[in-house]
Design an enzyme around this catalytic site. Structure first.
Site, PDB file in Angstrom:
ATOM      1  N   GLY A   8      52.981  38.357  40.943  1.00 57.56           N
ATOM      2  CA  GLY A   8      51.620  37.938  40.563  1.00 57.56           C
ATOM      3  C   GLY A   8      50.969  37.155  41.690  1.00 57.56           C
ATOM      4  O   GLY A   8      50.184  36.235  41.453  1.00 57.56           O
ATOM      5  N   GLY A  11      47.178  36.388  41.947  1.00 56.75           N
ATOM      6  CA  GLY A  11      46.550  35.694  40.819  1.00 56.75           C
ATOM      7  C   GLY A  11      46.104  34.288  41.201  1.00 56.75           C
ATOM      8  O   GLY A  11      46.197  33.878  42.367  1.00 56.75           O
ATOM      9  N   GLN A  12      45.656  33.533  40.182  1.00 55.34           N
ATOM     10  CA  GLN A  12      45.079  32.214  40.438  1.00 55.34           C
ATOM     11  C   GLN A  12      46.088  31.275  41.112  1.00 55.34           C
ATOM     12  O   GLN A  12      45.767  30.596  42.077  1.00 55.34           O
ATOM     13  CB  GLN A  12      44.584  31.582  39.120  1.00 55.34           C
ATOM     14  N   ASP A  34      52.523  41.948  44.070  1.00 55.62           N
ATOM     15  CA  ASP A  34      51.525  42.015  42.999  1.00 55.62           C
ATOM     16  C   ASP A  34      51.323  43.487  42.669  1.00 55.62           C
ATOM     17  O   ASP A  34      51.593  44.357  43.505  1.00 55.62           O
ATOM     18  CB  ASP A  34      50.191  41.390  43.467  1.00 55.62           C
ATOM     19  N   ILE A  35      50.839  43.747  41.469  1.00 55.06           N
ATOM     20  CA  ILE A  35      50.590  45.142  41.081  1.00 55.06           C
ATOM     21  C   ILE A  35      49.390  45.705  41.849  1.00 55.06           C
ATOM     22  O   ILE A  35      49.256  46.918  42.023  1.00 55.06           O
ATOM     23  CB  ILE A  35      50.397  45.256  39.550  1.00 55.06           C
ATOM     24  N   ARG A  36      48.551  44.798  42.355  1.00 51.79           N
ATOM     25  CA  ARG A  36      47.362  45.241  43.089  1.00 51.79           C
ATOM     26  C   ARG A  36      47.725  45.765  44.477  1.00 51.79           C
ATOM     27  O   ARG A  36      48.551  45.168  45.174  1.00 51.79           O
ATOM     28  CB  ARG A  36      46.368  44.088  43.233  1.00 51.79           C
ATOM     29  N   TYR A 142      50.327  35.088  23.214  1.00 54.57           N
ATOM     30  CA  TYR A 142      50.652  34.458  24.501  1.00 54.57           C
ATOM     31  C   TYR A 142      51.652  33.314  24.277  1.00 54.57           C
ATOM     32  O   TYR A 142      52.663  33.215  24.978  1.00 54.57           O
ATOM     33  CB  TYR A 142      49.357  33.946  25.123  1.00 54.57           C
ATOM     34  N   LYS A 146      55.504  32.756  25.487  1.00 60.16           N
ATOM     35  CA  LYS A 146      55.889  31.564  26.266  1.00 60.16           C
ATOM     36  C   LYS A 146      57.111  30.865  25.653  1.00 60.16           C
ATOM     37  O   LYS A 146      58.017  30.465  26.366  1.00 60.16           O
ATOM     38  CB  LYS A 146      54.698  30.607  26.412  1.00 60.16           C
TER      39      LYS A 146
HETATM   40  C1  AKB Z   1      45.272  29.976  29.412  1.00 64.85           C
HETATM   41  O1  AKB Z   1      44.235  29.373  29.113  1.00 64.85           O
HETATM   42  O2  AKB Z   1      45.664  30.988  28.839  1.00 64.85           O
HETATM   43  C2  AKB Z   1      46.127  29.387  30.506  1.00 64.85           C
HETATM   44  C3  AKB Z   1      47.203  28.503  29.967  1.00 64.85           C
HETATM   45  C4  AKB Z   1      46.862  27.149  29.501  1.00 64.85           C
HETATM   46  O3  AKB Z   1      48.327  28.892  29.908  1.00 64.85           O
HETATM   47  N1  AKB Z   1      45.321  28.697  31.459  1.00 64.85           N
END
Ligand code: AKB
Length: 318
Positions: A8, A11-12, A34-36, A142, A146
């Site tokens: 990644g 990414g950011q 990265d995949i890009r 998400y 995690k």
């Molecule tokens: C999101 O907003 O999804 C992320 C995070 C807090 O993991 N920046």
């Protein structure tokens, strides 16, 4: 000198982390992936770059073997809002990618870092000064990936002796590479809009506090934890870390100290608002402080000054 593979990397976090790691460990010792294929990104200059789809375990291992890496920093993942729009894709990318990264680290016996997030908490978690060890019942896909990731990293350490380490990142703010698809993205967008249009419409409601951190502190935290004495680590994975906690109107007030006419309005997005409300208002970073010396340098005022300095300088350039 160790060699580190970063996934990644465009990414950011990745695009700035790769530059930092190359300055610390040498350009040839950081393999950006990265995949890009071809984007204009700092991670693609000054050192090895490979196209990698992290859901392809064979390719993951082959690239790691090719460069004989000693550490994997696995960043490739779908963020909260994008994940909620496509839960199946989020599960596949976030979990299959993670398992492939851990398997690569197991096979090559290398160190492994991956970020968790404040999203690993949920509505039944204590909301203020959220402890390191507490209730984790997130209600976003998400967040589910995690928590699963945190457990899996603990498992690979205990079962296979892989040197896994990680932090729970709050929202990250930076002027280099914009985030994509997160709930905390508003806290980056607000600075860009302040500089370009002197106004911003927030999709997060007034009064909604979330943890945040300036990117230089996030990068220092990764390096510091990777270098930390393992005998001092009680938790290893998923350390709570935060530098500040604020609501949209708090950032607006900080911006107004420099751009007095800045106007903040609201048009709340129910999906991202629901996600934000399920996350803590502020988390307790004491274990990270005690176990490996986490110490962020930026608060809201100093971060705002730096963000506006950098963005205004860029904006004024012809
Ligand atoms: C999101 O907003 O999804 C992320 C995070 C807090 O993991 N920046």
């Amino acid at each position: 000198m160790k060699t580190i593979l970063v996934t990644g990397a465009c990414g950011q976090i990745g695009s700035e982390l790769v530059t930092k790691l190359r300055s610390l460990y040498g350009e040839d010792h950081v393999v950006a992936t990265d995949i890009r294929v071809a984007v204009d990104n700092p991670a693609q200059g000054d050192g090895p770059y490979e196209t990698l789809d992290v859901t392809d375990g064979k390719q993951f291992l082959e690239i790691a073997k090719k460069y004989q890496v000693d550490a994997v920093i696995h960043l490739a993942a779908l963020l909260s809002a994008k994940a909620e729009a496509n839960p199946q894709r989020a599960w596949h990318l976030n979990m299959t990618g993670l398992v492939n990264g851990l398997e690569t680290a197991r096979e090559l016996q290398c160190q492994f870092f991956t970020p968790s997030s404040i999203a690993a908490f949920g509505p039944s978690t204590p909301q203020d000064q959220t402890p390191q060890d507490t209730i984790q019942r997130p209600n976003t896909i998400y967040g589910v990936t995690k928590v699963s990731g945190e457990l899996l990293c603990d498992y690979y350490y205990q079962r296979f002796n892989v040197d896994t380490r990680g932090v729970r990142f709050p929202g990250l703010i930076s002027y280099v590479t914009p985030p994509g698809g997160g709930t905390t993205d508003y806290a980056v967008e607000i600075y860009y809009h302040a500089v370009q249009h002197k106004k911003y419409t927030s999709y997060i409601a007034a009064g909604t506090k979330m943890d945040m951190m300036y990117m230089p502190d996030a990068l220092d935290a990764i390096v510091q934890l990777m270098e930390a004495d393992p005998t001092k680590l009680v938790h290893r994975n998923a350390f709570n870390i935060s530098a500040m906690s604020f609501a949209p109107e708090d950032v607006a007030a900080a911006i107004r100290a420099r751009i007095p006419e800045f106007l903040l309005t609201f048009d709340v997005d129910p999906i991202r608002q629901r996600i934000a409300e399920s996350w803590p208002n502020s988390i307790d970073s004491r274990c990270a402080v005690d176990e490996w010396g986490f110490r962020p340098r930026y608060d809201l005022e100093s971060m705002t000054k730096d963000m506006l300095d950098k963005l205004l300088a860029r904006h004024r350039m012809p």
